[in-house]
Motif scaffolding. Structure first.
Motif, PDB file in Angstrom:
ATOM      1  N   LYS A   1      -0.383  14.407   4.289  1.00  0.00           N
ATOM      2  CA  LYS A   1       0.299  13.513   5.232  1.00  0.00           C
ATOM      3  C   LYS A   1      -0.228  13.655   6.671  1.00  0.00           C
ATOM      4  O   LYS A   1       0.264  13.078   7.820  1.00  0.00           O
ATOM      5  CB  LYS A   1       1.920  13.343   5.250  1.00  0.00           C
ATOM      6  CG  LYS A   1       2.330  12.880   4.160  1.00  0.00           C
ATOM      7  CD  LYS A   1       2.055  11.472   3.800  1.00  0.00           C
ATOM      8  CE  LYS A   1       2.887  11.059   2.322  1.00  0.00           C
ATOM      9  NZ  LYS A   1       2.560   9.909   1.975  1.00  0.00           N
ATOM     10  N   THR A   2      -1.439  14.586   6.653  1.00  0.00           N
ATOM     11  CA  THR A   2      -2.135  14.468   7.919  1.00  0.00           C
ATOM     12  C   THR A   2      -2.438  13.314   8.380  1.00  0.00           C
ATOM     13  O   THR A   2      -3.102  12.311   7.494  1.00  0.00           O
ATOM     14  CB  THR A   2      -3.007  15.695   7.928  1.00  0.00           C
ATOM     15  OG1 THR A   2      -4.237  15.409   6.984  1.00  0.00           O
ATOM     16  CG2 THR A   2      -2.514  17.177   7.527  1.00  0.00           C
ATOM     17  N   PHE A   3      -2.913  13.087   9.639  1.00  0.00           N
ATOM     18  CA  PHE A   3      -3.301  11.830  10.181  1.00  0.00           C
ATOM     19  C   PHE A   3      -4.869  11.450   9.508  1.00  0.00           C
ATOM     20  O   PHE A   3      -5.231  10.489   9.303  1.00  0.00           O
ATOM     21  CB  PHE A   3      -3.622  11.940  11.651  1.00  0.00           C
ATOM     22  CG  PHE A   3      -4.062  10.596  12.159  1.00  0.00           C
ATOM     23  CD1 PHE A   3      -3.510   9.537  12.249  1.00  0.00           C
ATOM     24  CD2 PHE A   3      -5.634  10.627  12.769  1.00  0.00           C
ATOM     25  CE1 PHE A   3      -3.963   8.129  12.636  1.00  0.00           C
ATOM     26  CE2 PHE A   3      -6.028   9.526  13.063  1.00  0.00           C
ATOM     27  CZ  PHE A   3      -5.479   8.276  13.490  1.00  0.00           C
TER      28      PHE A   3
ATOM     29  N   HIS B   1      -6.042  12.364   6.560  1.00  0.00           N
ATOM     30  CA  HIS B   1      -5.826  12.129   5.293  1.00  0.00           C
ATOM     31  C   HIS B   1      -5.363  10.622   5.149  1.00  0.00           C
ATOM     32  O   HIS B   1      -5.923  10.033   4.179  1.00  0.00           O
ATOM     33  CB  HIS B   1      -4.964  12.999   4.506  1.00  0.00           C
ATOM     34  CG  HIS B   1      -5.573  14.382   4.344  1.00  0.00           C
ATOM     35  ND1 HIS B   1      -4.998  15.386   3.960  1.00  0.00           N
ATOM     36  CD2 HIS B   1      -7.093  14.610   4.409  1.00  0.00           C
ATOM     37  CE1 HIS B   1      -5.750  16.644   4.006  1.00  0.00           C
ATOM     38  NE2 HIS B   1      -6.958  16.095   4.229  1.00  0.00           N
ATOM     39  N   ILE B   2      -4.339  10.422   5.816  1.00  0.00           N
ATOM     40  CA  ILE B   2      -3.943   8.892   5.970  1.00  0.00           C
ATOM     41  C   ILE B   2      -4.977   7.782   6.364  1.00  0.00           C
ATOM     42  O   ILE B   2      -5.158   6.677   5.725  1.00  0.00           O
ATOM     43  CB  ILE B   2      -2.686   8.686   6.837  1.00  0.00           C
ATOM     44  CG1 ILE B   2      -1.442   9.773   6.419  1.00  0.00           C
ATOM     45  CG2 ILE B   2      -2.309   7.250   7.112  1.00  0.00           C
ATOM     46  CD1 ILE B   2      -0.385   9.743   7.442  1.00  0.00           C
TER      47      ILE B   2
ATOM     48  N   ALA C   1      -7.292   7.363   3.670  1.00  0.00           N
ATOM     49  CA  ALA C   1      -6.679   6.685   2.675  1.00  0.00           C
ATOM     50  C   ALA C   1      -6.843   5.261   2.655  1.00  0.00           C
ATOM     51  O   ALA C   1      -7.041   4.581   1.901  1.00  0.00           O
ATOM     52  CB  ALA C   1      -5.297   7.253   2.358  1.00  0.00           C
ATOM     53  N   HIS C   2      -6.710   4.794   4.188  1.00  0.00           N
ATOM     54  CA  HIS C   2      -6.514   3.325   4.382  1.00  0.00           C
ATOM     55  C   HIS C   2      -8.368   2.905   4.532  1.00  0.00           C
ATOM     56  O   HIS C   2      -8.435   1.801   3.738  1.00  0.00           O
ATOM     57  CB  HIS C   2      -6.048   3.262   5.598  1.00  0.00           C
ATOM     58  CG  HIS C   2      -4.602   3.180   5.796  1.00  0.00           C
ATOM     59  ND1 HIS C   2      -3.785   2.333   5.266  1.00  0.00           N
ATOM     60  CD2 HIS C   2      -3.649   3.916   6.342  1.00  0.00           C
ATOM     61  CE1 HIS C   2      -2.755   2.065   5.398  1.00  0.00           C
ATOM     62  NE2 HIS C   2      -2.607   3.347   6.043  1.00  0.00           N
TER      63      HIS C   2
ATOM     64  N   ARG D   1       0.973  -1.088  -0.059  1.00  0.00           N
ATOM     65  CA  ARG D   1       0.049   0.095   0.009  1.00  0.00           C
ATOM     66  C   ARG D   1       0.762   1.349  -0.026  1.00  0.00           C
ATOM     67  O   ARG D   1       1.672   1.118   0.650  1.00  0.00           O
ATOM     68  CB  ARG D   1      -0.949   0.174   1.057  1.00  0.00           C
ATOM     69  CG  ARG D   1      -2.019  -1.075   1.103  1.00  0.00           C
ATOM     70  CD  ARG D   1      -2.830  -1.183   2.361  1.00  0.00           C
ATOM     71  NE  ARG D   1      -3.984  -1.889   2.147  1.00  0.00           N
ATOM     72  CZ  ARG D   1      -5.284  -1.796   2.697  1.00  0.00           C
ATOM     73  NH1 ARG D   1      -5.567  -0.782   3.292  1.00  0.00           N
ATOM     74  NH2 ARG D   1      -6.066  -2.698   2.478  1.00  0.00           N
ATOM     75  N   LYS D   2       0.492   2.182  -0.755  1.00  0.00           N
ATOM     76  CA  LYS D   2       1.350   3.397  -1.056  1.00  0.00           C
ATOM     77  C   LYS D   2       0.330   4.513  -1.030  1.00  0.00           C
ATOM     78  O   LYS D   2      -0.603   4.569  -1.726  1.00  0.00           O
ATOM     79  CB  LYS D   2       2.089   3.332  -2.229  1.00  0.00           C
ATOM     80  CG  LYS D   2       2.899   4.724  -2.533  1.00  0.00           C
ATOM     81  CD  LYS D   2       3.649   4.653  -3.746  1.00  0.00           C
ATOM     82  CE  LYS D   2       4.276   5.868  -3.974  1.00  0.00           C
ATOM     83  NZ  LYS D   2       4.937   5.864  -5.263  1.00  0.00           N
ATOM     84  N   ILE D   3       0.546   5.439  -0.054  1.00  0.00           N
ATOM     85  CA  ILE D   3      -0.354   6.667   0.001  1.00  0.00           C
ATOM     86  C   ILE D   3       0.580   8.061  -0.277  1.00  0.00           C
ATOM     87  O   ILE D   3       1.508   8.160   0.278  1.00  0.00           O
ATOM     88  CB  ILE D   3      -0.958   6.826   1.649  1.00  0.00           C
ATOM     89  CG1 ILE D   3      -1.515   5.657   1.874  1.00  0.00           C
ATOM     90  CG2 ILE D   3      -1.705   8.099   1.689  1.00  0.00           C
ATOM     91  CD1 ILE D   3      -2.169   5.804   3.307  1.00  0.00           C
ATOM     92  N   THR D   4      -0.032   8.680  -1.327  1.00  0.00           N
ATOM     93  CA  THR D   4       0.625   9.953  -1.651  1.00  0.00           C
ATOM     94  C   THR D   4      -0.208  10.892  -1.495  1.00  0.00           C
ATOM     95  O   THR D   4      -1.547  10.834  -1.299  1.00  0.00           O
ATOM     96  CB  THR D   4       0.980   9.720  -2.921  1.00  0.00           C
ATOM     97  OG1 THR D   4      -0.272   9.730  -4.000  1.00  0.00           O
ATOM     98  CG2 THR D   4       1.726   8.827  -3.508  1.00  0.00           C
TER      99      THR D   4
END
Length: 78
Positions: free
Chosen positions: A10-12, A14-15, A18-19, A4-7
């Motif tokens: 990078k705030t919590f 948003h992460i 994304a998950h 898994r890659k998140i671009t």
């Protein structure tokens, strides 16, 4: 298993969004299926809606958190 890659931002929040979008994508399409076309998901977290674009290729699952304006090139080149 796909990595898994998140671009994007990078705030919590948003992460986490994304998950959630990647989990929704895997439950809808399966983990081993090759979709290729980006899928947009709207995820609500703490009373805010986040737009996440999830793309699957052979080795990884990529999520891009949409935080601002987007270029219309991806929309118009279909």
């Amino acid at each position: 298993m796909l990595t898994r890659k998140i671009t994007g931002d990078k705030t919590f929040a948003h992460i986490f969004a994304a998950h959630m979008a990647m989990d929704k994508h895997v439950s809808r399409h399966g983990e081993n299926s090759f979709v290729g076309k980006p899928c947009m998901y709207s995820v609500r977290y703490r009373d805010k809606s986040h737009a996440v674009e999830v793309t699957t290729n052979r080795k990884q699952l990529t999520a891009v958190v949409i935080t601002g304006k987007r270029s219309l090139n991806k929309v118009c080149n279909h």
